[in-house]
Design an enzyme around this catalytic site. Structure first.
Site, PDB file in Angstrom:
ATOM      1  N   ASP A 141      10.516   1.698  66.313  1.00  0.00           N
ATOM      2  CA  ASP A 141      11.905   2.139  66.527  1.00  0.00           C
ATOM      3  C   ASP A 141      12.125   3.528  65.916  1.00  0.00           C
ATOM      4  O   ASP A 141      11.180   4.153  65.430  1.00  0.00           O
ATOM      5  CB  ASP A 141      12.886   1.106  65.950  1.00  0.00           C
ATOM      6  CG  ASP A 141      12.733   0.951  64.446  1.00  0.00           C
ATOM      7  OD1 ASP A 141      11.994   1.737  63.812  1.00  0.00           O
ATOM      8  OD2 ASP A 141      13.373   0.026  63.883  1.00  0.00           O
ATOM      9  N   SER A 142      13.366   3.983  65.939  1.00  0.00           N
ATOM     10  CA  SER A 142      13.629   5.356  65.505  1.00  0.00           C
ATOM     11  C   SER A 142      13.269   5.576  64.040  1.00  0.00           C
ATOM     12  O   SER A 142      12.717   6.608  63.666  1.00  0.00           O
ATOM     13  CB  SER A 142      15.094   5.716  65.755  1.00  0.00           C
ATOM     14  OG  SER A 142      15.941   4.872  65.007  1.00  0.00           O
TER      15      SER A 142
END
Lengths: 402, 86
Positions: B34-35
């Site tokens: 994810d980010s």
């Protein structure tokens, strides 16, 4: 107004990694203060503290969690797991939407600040790990508890130095008592035992080099500790309906501000908080059998606190017991009220009064029954827990046997 | 280990999978990164090669650094490493 009871308790501190271990140590009057172990400790003048030993965070949390959890968050999650497991509550649906977590800490991720300042200032590095901010922020522990247990109601962190936990628990209590929430997770955590954390305290010159001896005439200062205490505060009918074990009832609290000095305590401010808590709990002073003192072991606190208790209780001050468990676990700063509430639970539930250890010489200015050196069996209906912070911010909680 | 192996090792560690399961065509999304995981990987790569990656987490697609897939990331790193040593 709703009644508020405690249905779960958890802790990790220098006396033990669980509530049972901690209460056993308090019963035995064991001292958790010893030689500090961390990098550059040899550059400190103060080298003792109530450090949590034998705790392997790597075995408790995965790599991704370790990247995000400062030690104060690790302590919080360990204590929260014990408390919530004991309560038996599962936060789903409406309960999850209304239940929250309010925690106290004075410094938050102190060792994360320390490690990364060292890295950029001392080691000359120009890049820090991307999670430094989410790891060190004061609300990190509360946020991780909310995520771990699906707590979606009012959640925040309170920071009032040495009274942080008591202020936090007062907030949680108020939310349950008012009917805003059926259950709240609350308490506090601190982990300042790293080079920078202890160095900062050294600067004040109020630290003892050998022991924390509250109320003893030969006391020579405070000793830092670390750890966390977490509780589940639950509305009484909610707890009763599901047959939960009730550890004690929280019956009142008060907060006051000295509005006087940034470090020196005030007798009036402390006495107003103590009297206010009894008024809020609708009890007479004579009902109070035990006070867990703020009892830091400094000259200023201990005599001011004893004078405040004498003022608030009048003649009954000579009949009640007051001990400082900081003599055993050290001063957990923002987490201290939470760990000390355990001694109040032990007093009302088990009829065991934790002692003030290290007591050697009576001080005429601290002439109360401070339960010297050995725990005592006594029936106690109501116990108070005092916290008087730097900055003159005071918070006192009242517990009753159920 | 060459640049590609080192980058893939970092990405695999982040995704908690074996390096052999990471291919040039894998996107970070495919790998479950994810980010936040991306930012952590960028940090680890910068540390490994002692380079500065022009990556802005606010607008990854606007950065001068292509993160379309693992192959693009490796190519970008090779270029930065070459520029740094030249």
């Amino acid at each position: 107004m709703k009644r508020v009871v405690i249905t779960g308790a958890g802790t990790i501190n220098a006396l033990g990694h669980t509530v049972d271990e901690t209460l056993d140590a308090m019963r035995e009057g064991r001292c958790g203060i010893g030689a500090l172990e961390f990098r550059d400790v040899e550059r400190l003048a103060i080298t003792i503290g109530g450090q949590v030993k034998g705790f392997e965070a790597d075995s408790q949390f995965n790599r991704q969690q370790m990247a995000l959890y400062d030690r104060f968050t690790q302590f919080t999650l360990i204590a929260a797991r014990e408390a919530i497991t004991q309560s038996g509550l599962e936060f789903i649906g409406d309960l999850a939407a209304r239940a929250g977590v309010v925690l106290g800490t004075a410094g938050g991720g102190v060792s994360t600040w320390d490690d990364n300042y060292r890295s950029v200032y001392e080691d000359g590095k120009n890049r820090v790990h991307p999670f430094v901010v989410p790891k060190l922020m004061n609300n990190a522990a509360a946020s991780h508890v909310s995520m771990e247990y699906n707590l979606k109601g009012p959640s925040f962190t309170v920071s009032t130095a040495c009274a942080s936990s008591n202020h936090a628990m007062a907030q949680a209590f108020q939310m349950v008592r008012s009917g805003m929430s059926p259950a709240m997770v609350t308490g506090g955590s601190e982990s300042m035992l790293c080079f920078g954390g202890v160095k900062a305290w050294e600067g004040l010159r109020v630290m003892s080099k050998d022991a924390c001896r509250p109320f003893s005439a030969n006391r020579n200062g405070m000793v830092q500790g670390e750890g966390a205490g977490v509780f589940v505060f639950e509305e009484y009918e909610h707890a009763k309906a599901r047959g939960a074990e009730i550890l004690a009832e929280v019956i009142g609290y008060a907060m006051s501000s000295d509005a006087s000095d940034i470090v020196m305590p005030s007798k009036q401010g402390a006495a107003r908080a103590i009297s206010g808590a009894m008024r809020d709990a609708r009890i007479n002073p004579e009902e109070v059998g035990y006070i867990n003192a703020h009892g830091t072991g400094t000259a200023a606190n201990d005599k001011t606190e004893c004078a405040a208790v004498a003022d608030a209780f009048g003649p009954h001050a000579d009949n009640l017991m007051m001990s400082s468990t900081k003599s055993m676990h050290g001063h957990l700063i923002g987490g201290t009220g939470a760990v000390e509430l355990l001694a109040c639970i032990m007093a009302v539930r088990d009829g065991v009064i934790a002692p003030t250890i290290g007591y050697e010489e009576p001080d005429p200015e601290c002439a109360l029954d401070i339960v010297p050196n050995e725990a005592r069996e006594a029936k106690v209906d109501v116990a108070l827990s005092n916290a008087f912070a730097f900055g003159g911010l005071n918070a006192v909680l009242a517990l009753r046997k159920v | 280990m060459d640049v590609r192996d080192k980058v893939i090792k970092i990405i695999a560690d982040q995704a908690m999978i074996e390096p052999s399961d990471v291919t040039d065509d894998s996107t970070l999304e495919d790998l479950g990164i994810d980010s936040l995981g991306l930012v952590e990987s960028i940090f680890a790569i910068e540390e490994e090669f002692d380079i500065q990656i022009p990556f802005n987490a606010n607008e990854p697609s606007e950065s001068d650094f292509d993160i379309t897939n693992v192959g693009a990331i490796v190519a970008g790193i090779r270029k930065l490493v070459a520029e740094q040593t030249s």
